[in-house]
Write an enzyme that holds these catalytic residues in place. Structure first.
Site, PDB file in Angstrom:
ATOM      1  CB  SER A  53      -0.966   0.017   1.194  1.00 46.95           C
ATOM      2  OG  SER A  53      -2.127  -0.709   0.875  1.00 46.95           O
ATOM      3  CE  LYS A  56      -4.558   1.926  -0.849  1.00 49.18           C
ATOM      4  NZ  LYS A  56      -4.131   0.678  -0.232  1.00 49.18           N
ATOM      5  CB  SER A 113      -4.626   1.943   3.640  1.00 48.43           C
ATOM      6  OG  SER A 113      -3.752   1.450   2.652  1.00 48.43           O
ATOM      7  CE  LYS A 215      -1.548   4.126   2.693  1.00 52.44           C
ATOM      8  NZ  LYS A 215      -1.473   2.972   3.616  1.00 52.44           N
TER       9      LYS A 215
END
Length: 454
Positions: A53, A56, A113, A215
């Protein structure tokens, strides 16, 4: 009372112990000065890795670039298709046809997320997931991210999706320097949709002094990844840690690397090279799924819920709204049962456990949740400064008509068509500074090194 110098020496010793405990042949790590790009530490930073993730961040970069180019606006309406709704968790769980603004979508993307939100953004801005992935790769090439390839906007498993620690540091520097108006997106501690609160997956935001982004990510093939930024005394660092076998291991490694990076004159941090000079090694990434999810440690599914199964998170005075507990709704019943069983046997296990290692993570500090909502904009954008001036006439007219924060009537869809007028609404976020760190200080109180369970 220990002096600042003695405390720094103690923390440096703790950081050294934590890094020394890292497994042999461990995965890529990198620490970079966010302003100069100087490499303070790197280990296999050009090695291909599954991003999970942290993908992202690239999705967000493309969206912000579209706003800067006048091809989208914070008020652009993002619509959830059947394809978006069908994505695996972590997700918001909206029904097909639900509409939200691009700015709300980015808030949800960075905090929850949400994979369904990632696909909705991709389809709105790129016409399709494949079209948006082509844009991701085009922007990546423009930034010099030669070791990256993207095929989806969320990072769910795909053999053709990979990156490097070097490339993620390059991307993070671009986000910081090209879009300073968007910095608050990456440090939102929690979001609130109606009565539901969801905390940010990045535990360092809640537990490590000075953290102000970015993140986390997890799939079995990649292990636990994080790209994190932190600031102390005017010095901002970027740390990238890939391949943690547990969320806690990843967080402790990131904290130790940052701690050493903030110390003056340490031999590990004497490189004069720039992050751009690190060579990407090429080839494909290697899955570490067996190490992370095998041998009885199998996760229920590949998600970005980075609290390991078996970890009980009790209610505390710093989390009165159960923001931590809310995120556990993503877990299947089996995982929740495992957590309950682990909690019941924890006391017995503690008696026979090995001596605890110290930790650089402080107590959990949860700051107020930032509201998000469905439907058209309510005049609360913090990203308007990214867009070119002048804005489209329809959008400017709507803003003039609604100077007090009523709904922006001319929210621009991907094709540029204005939406119909809507009824006046109260701004959702009257004070966006609620989640900004105090100038010149860390985002949480200075943590004292404390024992942690193995």
């Amino acid at each position: 009372m220990p002096t600042f110098q003695s405390r720094s020496v103690r923390w440096l010793a703790v950081a050294g112990m934590l890094l020394a405990a890292a497994p042999a042949g461990a995965a890529p790590t990198l620490v970079v000065d966010a302003d100069s790009g100087q490499v303070l530490h790197q280990r296999e930073a050009g090695r291909p890795w599954y991003p999970a993730s942290v993908t992202k961040l690239m999705t967000t970069y493309v969206a912000l670039s579209r706003i800067r180019e006048g091809r989208a606006w914070p008020e652009t309406i993002v619509t959830f298709s059947d394809n978006a709704v069908a994505q695996s968790p972590s997700k918001m769980g909206f029904k097909a046809g639900t509409q939200i603004t691009l700015e709300n979508a980015l808030r949800m993307l960075m905090v929850k997320s949400a994979n369904d939100v990632a696909v909705a953004i991709a389809e709105t801005l790129g016409g399709s997931v494949a079209g948006f992935a082509a844009d991701m790769n085009a922007y990546a090439r423009r930034l010099g991210m030669s070791g990256s390839n993207f095929v989806n906007p969320h990072g769910l498993p795909d053999a053709e999706q990979y990156t490097t620690a070097r490339d993620m540091a390059v991307l993070t520097r671009a986000l910081i320097h090209e879009f300073p108006q968007a910095e608050a997106l990456f440090r939102i501690p929690a979001i609130q949709l109606g009565k539901i609160k969801m905390r940010n997956h990045n535990a360092l935001l809640h537990r490590y002094e000075g953290t102000d982004g970015m993140k986390t990510g997890f799939i079995c093939a990649s292990g636990f990844n994080v790209v994190v930024t932190a600031t102390r005394g005017g010095k901002r660092l970027i740390a990238v840690v890939f391949g943690g076998t547990t969320a806690n291991e990843r967080n402790e490694t990131a904290a130790a690397l940052l701690e050493q990076g903030f110390q003056p004159r340490f031999s590990l941090f004497e490189s004069a090279s720039s992050v751009d000079s690190i060579a990407n090694s090429g080839g494909g990434p290697v899955s570490i799924s067996e190490m992370v999810c095998g041998k009885g440690r199998k996760q229920a599914e590949d998600t970005d819920d980075d609290e390991p199964a078996g970890t009980a998170v009790p209610r505390t005075s710093s989390d009165p709204d159960d923001i931590y507990a809310t995120i556990h709704g993503d877990r299947p019943a089996a995982a929740r049962a495992s957590a309950a069983a682990a909690s019941a046997t924890g006391a017995a296990a503690a008696k026979s456990a090995k001596p605890a290692r110290p930790s650089l993570l402080g107590p959990v500090v949860i700051r107020p949740a930032v509201p998000v909502y469905t439907g058209p904009a309510r005049g609360d954008t913090m990203l308007a400064g990214i867009a070119p001036s002048p804005a489209p006439a329809t959008l400017m007219a709507a803003r003039r008509i609604n100077p007090d924060g009523r709904a922006v009537a001319a929210s621009v869809a991907a094709g540029g068509a204005p939406l119909p007028l809507t009824k006046p609404m109260t701004p959702a976020v009257p004070n966006l500074s609620a989640y900004a760190p105090t100038a010149g200080t860390g985002s949480v109180p200075v943590p004292r090194p404390r024992p942690r369970a193995n």
